[in-house]
Design an enzyme around this catalytic site. Structure first.
Site, PDB file in Angstrom:
ATOM      1  N   TYR A  76      -2.471  -0.776  10.678  1.00 18.55           N
ATOM      2  CA  TYR A  76      -2.517  -1.180   9.265  1.00 18.55           C
ATOM      3  C   TYR A  76      -1.259  -0.672   8.539  1.00 18.55           C
ATOM      4  O   TYR A  76      -0.598  -1.428   7.809  1.00 18.55           O
ATOM      5  CB  TYR A  76      -3.790  -0.638   8.607  1.00 18.55           C
ATOM      6  CG  TYR A  76      -3.886  -0.959   7.139  1.00 18.55           C
ATOM      7  CD1 TYR A  76      -4.227  -2.244   6.707  1.00 18.55           C
ATOM      8  CD2 TYR A  76      -3.623   0.012   6.168  1.00 18.55           C
ATOM      9  CE1 TYR A  76      -4.304  -2.551   5.348  1.00 18.55           C
ATOM     10  CE2 TYR A  76      -3.697  -0.286   4.819  1.00 18.55           C
ATOM     11  CZ  TYR A  76      -4.042  -1.565   4.412  1.00 18.55           C
ATOM     12  OH  TYR A  76      -4.106  -1.860   3.069  1.00 18.55           O
TER      13      TYR A  76
ATOM     14  N   SER B 255       0.872  -1.180   0.000  1.00 17.76           N
ATOM     15  CA  SER B 255       0.000   0.000   0.000  1.00 17.76           C
ATOM     16  C   SER B 255       0.908   1.229   0.000  1.00 17.76           C
ATOM     17  O   SER B 255       2.080   1.145   0.396  1.00 17.76           O
ATOM     18  CB  SER B 255      -0.855  -0.011   1.275  1.00 17.76           C
ATOM     19  OG  SER B 255      -1.452   1.247   1.501  1.00 17.76           O
TER      20      SER B 255
HETATM   21  N1  LIG Z   1      -8.943  -1.232  -1.064  1.00 21.39           N
HETATM   22  C1  LIG Z   1      -7.951  -0.396  -0.799  1.00 21.39           C
HETATM   23  O1  LIG Z   1      -8.145   0.835  -0.681  1.00 21.39           O
HETATM   24  C2  LIG Z   1      -6.538  -0.934  -0.678  1.00 21.39           C
HETATM   25  C3  LIG Z   1      -5.470  -0.042  -0.863  1.00 21.39           C
HETATM   26  C4  LIG Z   1      -4.174  -0.513  -0.756  1.00 21.39           C
HETATM   27  C5  LIG Z   1      -3.944  -1.854  -0.478  1.00 21.39           C
HETATM   28  N2  LIG Z   1      -4.994  -2.699  -0.297  1.00 21.39           N
HETATM   29  C6  LIG Z   1      -4.689  -4.107   0.003  1.00 21.39           C
HETATM   30  O2  LIG Z   1      -5.250  -4.919  -1.005  1.00 21.39           O
HETATM   31  C7  LIG Z   1      -5.460  -6.236  -0.493  1.00 21.39           C
HETATM   32  C8  LIG Z   1      -6.864  -6.690  -0.884  1.00 21.39           C
HETATM   33  O3  LIG Z   1      -7.813  -5.842  -0.283  1.00 21.39           O
HETATM   34  P1  LIG Z   1      -9.180  -5.429  -0.994  1.00 21.39           P
HETATM   35  O4  LIG Z   1      -9.224  -3.952  -1.029  1.00 21.39           O
HETATM   36  O5  LIG Z   1      -9.371  -6.167  -2.253  1.00 21.39           O
HETATM   37  O6  LIG Z   1     -10.225  -5.885   0.142  1.00 21.39           O
HETATM   38  P2  LIG Z   1     -11.317  -7.055   0.179  1.00 21.39           P
HETATM   39  O7  LIG Z   1     -12.238  -6.944  -0.976  1.00 21.39           O
HETATM   40  O8  LIG Z   1     -11.879  -6.995   1.577  1.00 21.39           O
HETATM   41  O9  LIG Z   1     -10.474  -8.390  -0.017  1.00 21.39           O
HETATM   42  C9  LIG Z   1      -9.751  -8.994   0.995  1.00 21.39           C
HETATM   43  C10 LIG Z   1      -9.489 -10.444   0.590  1.00 21.39           C
HETATM   44  O10 LIG Z   1      -8.637 -11.024   1.587  1.00 21.39           O
HETATM   45  C11 LIG Z   1      -9.170 -12.289   1.962  1.00 21.39           C
HETATM   46  N3  LIG Z   1      -8.804 -12.590   3.359  1.00 21.39           N
HETATM   47  C12 LIG Z   1      -8.989 -11.817   4.458  1.00 21.39           C
HETATM   48  N4  LIG Z   1      -8.494 -12.444   5.541  1.00 21.39           N
HETATM   49  C13 LIG Z   1      -7.964 -13.614   5.105  1.00 21.39           C
HETATM   50  C14 LIG Z   1      -7.295 -14.706   5.741  1.00 21.39           C
HETATM   51  N5  LIG Z   1      -7.071 -14.740   7.057  1.00 21.39           N
HETATM   52  N6  LIG Z   1      -6.873 -15.760   4.968  1.00 21.39           N
HETATM   53  C15 LIG Z   1      -7.109 -15.757   3.647  1.00 21.39           C
HETATM   54  N7  LIG Z   1      -7.737 -14.768   2.986  1.00 21.39           N
HETATM   55  C16 LIG Z   1      -8.163 -13.724   3.723  1.00 21.39           C
HETATM   56  C17 LIG Z   1     -10.678 -12.172   1.760  1.00 21.39           C
HETATM   57  O11 LIG Z   1     -11.180 -13.462   1.439  1.00 21.39           O
HETATM   58  P3  LIG Z   1     -12.265 -14.298   2.288  1.00 21.39           P
HETATM   59  O12 LIG Z   1     -12.946 -13.344   3.245  1.00 21.39           O
HETATM   60  O13 LIG Z   1     -13.183 -14.828   1.216  1.00 21.39           O
HETATM   61  O14 LIG Z   1     -11.455 -15.359   2.953  1.00 21.39           O
HETATM   62  C18 LIG Z   1     -10.759 -11.274   0.523  1.00 21.39           C
HETATM   63  O15 LIG Z   1     -10.716 -12.051  -0.661  1.00 21.39           O
HETATM   64  C19 LIG Z   1      -5.218  -6.150   1.015  1.00 21.39           C
HETATM   65  O16 LIG Z   1      -3.915  -6.652   1.300  1.00 21.39           O
HETATM   66  C20 LIG Z   1      -5.273  -4.663   1.293  1.00 21.39           C
HETATM   67  O17 LIG Z   1      -4.505  -4.312   2.415  1.00 21.39           O
HETATM   68  C21 LIG Z   1      -6.285  -2.284  -0.400  1.00 21.39           C
END
Ligand SMILES: NC(=O)c1ccc[n+]([C@@H]2O[C@H](COP(=O)([O-])OP(=O)(O)OC[C@H]3O[C@@H](n4cnc5c(N)ncnc54)[C@H](OP(=O)(O)O)[C@@H]3O)[C@@H](O)[C@H]2O)c1
Length: 285
Positions: free
Chosen positions: A147, A134
């Site tokens: 975070y 991030s």
């Molecule tokens: N959205 C943003 O603004 C943003 C910005 C920068 C970075 N990120 C990063 O991008 C990544 C994905 O986030 P997203 O925005 O796509 O959010 P999201 O839609 O909430 O996706 C999170 C994913 O992580 C999985 N997950 C959560 N806990 C887990 C665990 N213990 N074991 C295995 N899988 C797990 C969830 O799958 P299940 O619940 O189906 O298991 C889901 O598929 C994260 O690392 C986040 O920090 C996001």
């Protein structure tokens, strides 16, 4: 990596958001993709195979990786994407258990996956590991300290690991998006040790995060950056994904530290309290 067969990719957390967009993009680009969710195939229909995986469990990680190896014999690309955030709150508003929980998924989960996959990549003499970091891996996030700490850890681990594995045919990159429109904020954990002291600041930062999430970039932008890193002959160690992330990366690198510091305080209105004026640092931005 001059094989005709499709490359094998494993993408953690592919049930929604960035992981889903990445798994779909890689599948479109010709990879044979295994996505994962803690709910396994119950996570719905996807144009790629879905495996059950909880990155906080050694046994679950071992089982998922073994399954891919059993079926395909190799893993060419690991995308460590699974992660979550805590809703805006003061750093002391999360218990030690909550602090451990976010590190267990966002950082130790990524290490568990890496430790389990790397021996196979070493045996192959090739592989790519792409970690979803991030902009909070190079910027601070007041009221998002835990975070931001996990993402700084991811960046440091990724850059170090890349140096270790480069001569073994394996490259490691970290993709650094800014706000991205996914269910990320809907999946926030609530802080479990709230203090009245931070009520106003919590509300202010939450309002600002909601505003920017509403106009955030599409996860396809991040998926494209993953594909670029995965297919580059000479991958960069860090990729900013999206226009805001690129702007922030530029500012962090070239702007005076005081300007960045003031900009963060101004953006989150940290010095604006009922009836008070912004502090001088904020007005300087
Ligand atoms: N959205 C943003 O603004 C943003 C910005 C920068 C970075 N990120 C990063 O991008 C990544 C994905 O986030 P997203 O925005 O796509 O959010 P999201 O839609 O909430 O996706 C999170 C994913 O992580 C999985 N997950 C959560 N806990 C887990 C665990 N213990 N074991 C295995 N899988 C797990 C969830 O799958 P299940 O619940 O189906 O298991 C889901 O598929 C994260 O690392 C986040 O920090 C996001």
């Amino acid at each position: 990596m001059n094989r005709i067969e499709p490359k094998i990719a494993l993408v953690t957390g592919a049930s929604s958001g960035i992981g889903q967009a990445t798994a779909e993009r890689l599948a479109n680009a010709g990879y044979n993709v295994f996505g994962t969710s803690r709910r396994g195939t119950q996570a719905g229909k996807h144009p790629f195979e879905m495996l059950s995986l909880d990155v906080t469990s050694d046994a679950s990680v071992e089982a998922a990786v073994s399954e891919v190896i059993r079926r395909e014999g190799r893993i060419d690309l690991l995308v460590n994407n699974a992660g979550f955030g805590v809703a805006p709150a003061g750093a002391e508003e999360s218990s030690m258990d909550q602090a451990r929980a976010i590190f267990d998924t966002n950082f130790f989960g990524l290490i568990r996956m890496t430790r389990t996959v790397v021996p196979h990549m070493r045996r192959q003499g090739s592989g790519r590991i792409i970690n979803i970091g991030s902009v909070l891996g190079f910027l601070p996030m007041p009221y998002g300290a835990l975070y931001a700490a996990t993402k700084h850890a991811v960046a440091g681990y990724s850059e170090s690991l890349d140096h270790e594995l480069r001569t073994r045919g394996i490259r490691v990159s970290v993709i650094e998006p800014a706000y991205t429109k996914t269910p990320f904020d809907a999946n926030f954990l609530e802080p479990d040790a709230k203090l009245d002291e931070y009520r106003e600041a919590r509300a202010g930062v939450t309002k600002r995060v909601n505003e920017v999430m509403a106009t955030a970039e599409h996860p396809a932008v991040v998926a494209e950056a993953v594909l670029k890193a995965a297919s580059a002959m000479r991958p960069q160690v860090r990729y900013a994904a999206g226009s805001l992330a690129k702007r922030l990366r530029f500012l962090r690198r070239f702007a005076p530290a005081g300007l960045v510091d003031a900009g963060i305080r101004k953006d989150l209105r940290l010095d604006v309290r009922a009836g008070s004026q912004p502090a001088r640092t904020a007005r300087a931005f």
